[in-house]
Design a protein around this motif. Structure first.
Motif, mmCIF file in Angstrom:
data_model
loop_
_atom_site.group_PDB
_atom_site.id
_atom_site.type_symbol
_atom_site.label_atom_id
_atom_site.label_comp_id
_atom_site.label_asym_id
_atom_site.label_seq_id
_atom_site.Cartn_x
_atom_site.Cartn_y
_atom_site.Cartn_z
ATOM 1 N N ILE A 2 6.977 1.374 -56.005
ATOM 2 C CA ILE A 2 6.716 0.740 -54.905
ATOM 3 C C ILE A 2 6.235 1.344 -53.524
ATOM 4 O O ILE A 2 5.851 1.052 -52.712
ATOM 5 N N GLN A 3 6.152 2.938 -53.754
ATOM 6 C CA GLN A 3 5.881 3.531 -52.667
ATOM 7 C C GLN A 3 4.219 4.055 -52.831
ATOM 8 O O GLN A 3 3.721 4.940 -52.314
ATOM 9 N N ARG A 4 3.287 3.062 -53.176
ATOM 10 C CA ARG A 4 1.939 3.303 -53.166
ATOM 11 C C ARG A 4 1.378 2.956 -52.008
ATOM 12 O O ARG A 4 1.929 2.038 -51.203
ATOM 13 N N ILE A 5 -0.087 3.296 -51.733
ATOM 14 C CA ILE A 5 -0.771 3.048 -50.842
ATOM 15 C C ILE A 5 -0.999 1.263 -50.498
ATOM 16 O O ILE A 5 -0.862 0.859 -49.402
ATOM 17 N N GLN A 6 -0.994 0.629 -51.702
ATOM 18 C CA GLN A 6 -1.219 -0.717 -51.607
ATOM 19 C C GLN A 6 -0.129 -1.456 -51.083
ATOM 20 O O GLN A 6 -0.067 -2.578 -50.280
ATOM 21 N N THR A 7 1.356 -0.677 -51.215
ATOM 22 C CA THR A 7 2.257 -1.604 -50.523
ATOM 23 C C THR A 7 2.391 -1.501 -49.066
ATOM 24 O O THR A 7 2.609 -2.512 -48.310
ATOM 25 N N VAL A 8 1.676 -0.213 -48.534
ATOM 26 C CA VAL A 8 1.689 -0.003 -47.105
ATOM 27 C C VAL A 8 0.673 -1.243 -46.791
ATOM 28 O O VAL A 8 0.545 -1.792 -45.640
ATOM 29 N N TYR A 9 -0.603 -1.453 -47.316
ATOM 30 C CA TYR A 9 -1.398 -2.445 -47.142
ATOM 31 C C TYR A 9 -1.000 -3.942 -46.969
ATOM 32 O O TYR A 9 -1.117 -4.640 -46.086
ATOM 33 N N LEU A 10 0.011 -4.180 -48.001
ATOM 34 C CA LEU A 10 0.513 -5.553 -48.060
ATOM 35 C C LEU A 10 1.358 -5.566 -47.022
ATOM 36 O O LEU A 10 1.726 -6.772 -46.585
ATOM 37 N N VAL A 11 2.257 -4.686 -46.637
ATOM 38 C CA VAL A 11 3.486 -4.684 -45.425
ATOM 39 C C VAL A 11 2.566 -5.027 -44.280
ATOM 40 O O VAL A 11 2.918 -5.777 -43.440
ATOM 41 N N ILE A 12 1.265 -4.272 -44.026
ATOM 42 C CA ILE A 12 0.360 -4.684 -42.837
ATOM 43 C C ILE A 12 -0.141 -6.014 -42.892
ATOM 44 O O ILE A 12 0.163 -6.704 -41.786
ATOM 45 N N VAL A 13 -0.345 -6.706 -44.136
ATOM 46 C CA VAL A 13 -0.645 -8.103 -44.184
ATOM 47 C C VAL A 13 0.535 -8.792 -43.836
ATOM 48 O O VAL A 13 0.195 -10.048 -43.032
ATOM 49 N N ILE A 14 1.775 -8.429 -44.191
ATOM 50 C CA ILE A 14 2.822 -9.331 -43.861
ATOM 51 C C ILE A 14 3.032 -9.485 -42.258
ATOM 52 O O ILE A 14 3.121 -10.427 -41.857
#
Length: 136
Positions: A2-14
């Motif tokens: 869960i600590q991948r960069i796409q998770t960061v991008y998706l949290v920014i989307v949220i």
């Protein structure tokens, strides 16, 4: 993981979509009364749907292909939301007390950019896994 960069991008989307949900304009007319249009439940539903799709995409980190498809659906939903915002801003008659034309139209675009970045990162992970599988 869960600590991948796409998770960061998706949290920014949220966060961007949550900001849009909080910011979404409540239009007041000249007397101060709230003007509610018929499309507002639809807009709130699309904003909430985008947030839910991003959360589901984060939680489906083990299934990269499903995550990729969910992000594409979210991109389509954000394009529809952007279209609704553009339509509403073009069909406003006159000027209201609180103008709708502003950063609210840009927030779905920002969300789309981060969803595309997340899809690129997911694709990069998928290619990495395929290259490792070829070596075995």
């Amino acid at each position: 993981m869960i600590q991948r960069i796409q998770t960061v991008y998706l949290v920014i989307v949220i966060l961007v979509m949550a900001a849009l949900y909080v910011w979404f304009p409540i239009i007041n007319d000249a007397e101060g009364a709230v003007v509610i249009s018929n499309s507002e439940p639809l807009v709130f539903g699309m904003i909430f749907g985008s947030i839910v799709l991003a959360i589901v995409s984060i939680l489906s980190f083990k299934k990269r292909q499903l995550q990729f498809v969910i992000n594409r659906l979210n991109i389509i939903l954000n394009f529809v939301l952007l279209g609704v915002f553009v339509y509403r801003s073009l069909t406003l008659s006159g000027e209201t007390l609180v103008s709708e034309k502003g950063i609210g139209v840009l927030l779905p675009i920002i969300s789309i950019v981060f969803l595309v970045l997340a899809n690129k990162a997911i694709k990069r992970d998928e290619d990495l896994v395929k290259s490792v599988d070829r070596l075995r």
